[in-house]
Design an enzyme around this catalytic site. Sequence first.
Site, PDB file in Angstrom:
ATOM      1  N   HIS A  80      22.202  76.968 -62.031  1.00 34.01           N
ATOM      2  CA  HIS A  80      23.310  77.381 -62.901  1.00 34.01           C
ATOM      3  C   HIS A  80      24.450  77.841 -61.996  1.00 34.01           C
ATOM      4  O   HIS A  80      24.771  79.028 -61.918  1.00 34.01           O
ATOM      5  CB  HIS A  80      22.873  78.507 -63.842  1.00 34.01           C
ATOM      6  CG  HIS A  80      21.905  78.089 -64.898  1.00 34.01           C
ATOM      7  ND1 HIS A  80      22.304  77.681 -66.153  1.00 34.01           N
ATOM      8  CD2 HIS A  80      20.558  77.982 -64.883  1.00 34.01           C
ATOM      9  CE1 HIS A  80      21.238  77.357 -66.877  1.00 34.01           C
ATOM     10  NE2 HIS A  80      20.158  77.531 -66.120  1.00 34.01           N
ATOM     11  N   HIS A 227      16.186  73.310 -71.935  1.00 35.20           N
ATOM     12  CA  HIS A 227      15.541  74.593 -71.713  1.00 35.20           C
ATOM     13  C   HIS A 227      14.575  74.790 -72.892  1.00 35.20           C
ATOM     14  O   HIS A 227      15.020  74.803 -74.054  1.00 35.20           O
ATOM     15  CB  HIS A 227      16.550  75.742 -71.733  1.00 35.20           C
ATOM     16  CG  HIS A 227      17.374  75.884 -70.491  1.00 35.20           C
ATOM     17  ND1 HIS A 227      18.161  74.873 -69.993  1.00 35.20           N
ATOM     18  CD2 HIS A 227      17.544  76.947 -69.652  1.00 35.20           C
ATOM     19  CE1 HIS A 227      18.783  75.305 -68.907  1.00 35.20           C
ATOM     20  NE2 HIS A 227      18.427  76.557 -68.678  1.00 35.20           N
ATOM     21  N   GLU A 230      11.554  79.563 -73.152  1.00 35.80           N
ATOM     22  CA  GLU A 230      11.735  80.544 -72.073  1.00 35.80           C
ATOM     23  C   GLU A 230      11.442  81.938 -72.620  1.00 35.80           C
ATOM     24  O   GLU A 230      12.304  82.805 -72.728  1.00 35.80           O
ATOM     25  CB  GLU A 230      13.147  80.465 -71.509  1.00 35.80           C
ATOM     26  CG  GLU A 230      13.319  81.258 -70.219  1.00 35.80           C
ATOM     27  CD  GLU A 230      14.698  81.119 -69.611  1.00 35.80           C
ATOM     28  OE1 GLU A 230      14.925  81.771 -68.575  1.00 35.80           O
ATOM     29  OE2 GLU A 230      15.538  80.390 -70.159  1.00 35.80           O
ATOM     30  N   ASP A 333      17.009  77.844 -60.173  1.00 37.29           N
ATOM     31  CA  ASP A 333      17.570  78.417 -61.398  1.00 37.29           C
ATOM     32  C   ASP A 333      18.787  79.274 -61.084  1.00 37.29           C
ATOM     33  O   ASP A 333      19.650  78.873 -60.322  1.00 37.29           O
ATOM     34  CB  ASP A 333      16.500  79.198 -62.152  1.00 37.29           C
ATOM     35  CG  ASP A 333      16.766  79.300 -63.652  1.00 37.29           C
ATOM     36  OD1 ASP A 333      17.631  78.570 -64.149  1.00 37.29           O
ATOM     37  OD2 ASP A 333      16.090  80.087 -64.330  1.00 37.29           O
ATOM     38  N   ASN A 334      18.861  80.479 -61.636  1.00 34.66           N
ATOM     39  CA  ASN A 334      20.033  81.330 -61.473  1.00 34.66           C
ATOM     40  C   ASN A 334      20.040  82.023 -60.120  1.00 34.66           C
ATOM     41  O   ASN A 334      18.998  82.203 -59.502  1.00 34.66           O
ATOM     42  CB  ASN A 334      20.071  82.377 -62.587  1.00 34.66           C
ATOM     43  CG  ASN A 334      20.167  81.749 -63.958  1.00 34.66           C
ATOM     44  OD1 ASN A 334      19.206  81.152 -64.440  1.00 34.66           O
ATOM     45  ND2 ASN A 334      21.316  81.868 -64.590  1.00 34.66           N
TER      46      ASN A 334
END
Length: 437
Positions: A80, A227, A230, A333-334
């Site tokens: 992201h 996604h 989650e 991911d982040n």
Amino acid sequence: MIPTVSNYWLKNAQIPACLLNNVVLEQTPNREDLVNVNLEIADGMIRQIVTSGTVETGEIPTVDLQKKLVLPCFVDVHTHLDKGHIWERTPNADGTFGGALKAVWEDAETWNFEDIYRRMEFGLKCSYAHGTNAIRTHLDSGGKLADISWDVFKTLQKEWSYRLILQAVALVTLEEYLTPAGEKLADKVAEFGGILGGVAYMNPEIDRQIERVFELAKDRNLDLDFHTDENGDPDSMTLKKVAETALKTEFSGKIVCGHCCSLAVQSPEQVTETIALVKQAGIGIISLPMCNLYLQDRQYEQQLNLTQTPRWRGVTLLHELKQSEIPVAIASDNCRDPFYGFGDHDGLEVFKMAVRIAHLDHPFGDWPKAVTRTPAELMGLSKIGQIGVGLPADLIIFQGRYFSEVLSRSQHDRIVLRKGKQINTILPDYSELDDLC
């Protein structure tokens, strides 16, 4: 250390056997499934791969790696970048998933082209220096961001085209695709050569939402990236619904689903059914172990200012999925944003953390493919994430000789080769972003 000439040998390299492409060696891999080889590099490509000691290198310059571990460059299939590095100005107050959503929504109100560009480029600089050569990023695409984020991506994709392969996925909640704005977004994704995607939440309209995404993707010949699940709710089954819809619509494009956390808290019967559907639908699974460990099962009592110890690790059933011959990748991911307050866009850190969190060891087997070859295949990239004759010499040389060494000590002194040339691996300084905080 690496010769600047166009033709040289790397001698005595340790390489995971699973990452060699179309190479036959007369040797048995060691207990970490590593083989000891010599590689000839010529004009940026790998010309030969032979068992160490079987071919004389003659007068060609040779570097003895002394059994240092060598991997192909990393492939980061779920990031992201547009959210990255906002932690200092907008931290997650309680560390929860809800807190992350609230913080990002607030911060996104201030996003503009320059802000997103500089933070995304910072992430690319880190990824490149660490040895990544392909990245897929999700882009928040609701409202005004549908234009700003995709324009930034297009600009960076062009500017970094000689260093990184970049792909982008539209990120909105799936209800968006039931509106005219969602159809317009699908057109934009097609225009930019992107991937259609979004966040699937259980809700009364979830079946129709997923079906609509598939319709839009089929009409525009787009791949899909969701996604799913989650959370730690055993009643969250959007992964199963995506698989069912893929089979129902006979979708022929590539599909990947990220997170899939709730699978780990469902009944054995439900797990068996879902995994069978996922396999039949040809869906690839991407686990994000660092972010999921950070967010999942985090419980904070605001009034008492107390945090509970988490009871589970938050990751999906990596071993069970892989044992069912479903492609499984892991990704970063982040990074330094409200969804994950840490990270440095480093594929080695992702692999190291995943090994520890999900026990991807004893034996390591072909788990090194999860940050290299498998994500490359899920991205439709056939010539990266592996080491083979006729492939580009995009390699990472670590100081450690075995996984027990590479995963134990910092490998900040790694050497990264791109087309056989050693690149600058100095990371960007955080102060570059000071005026954005």
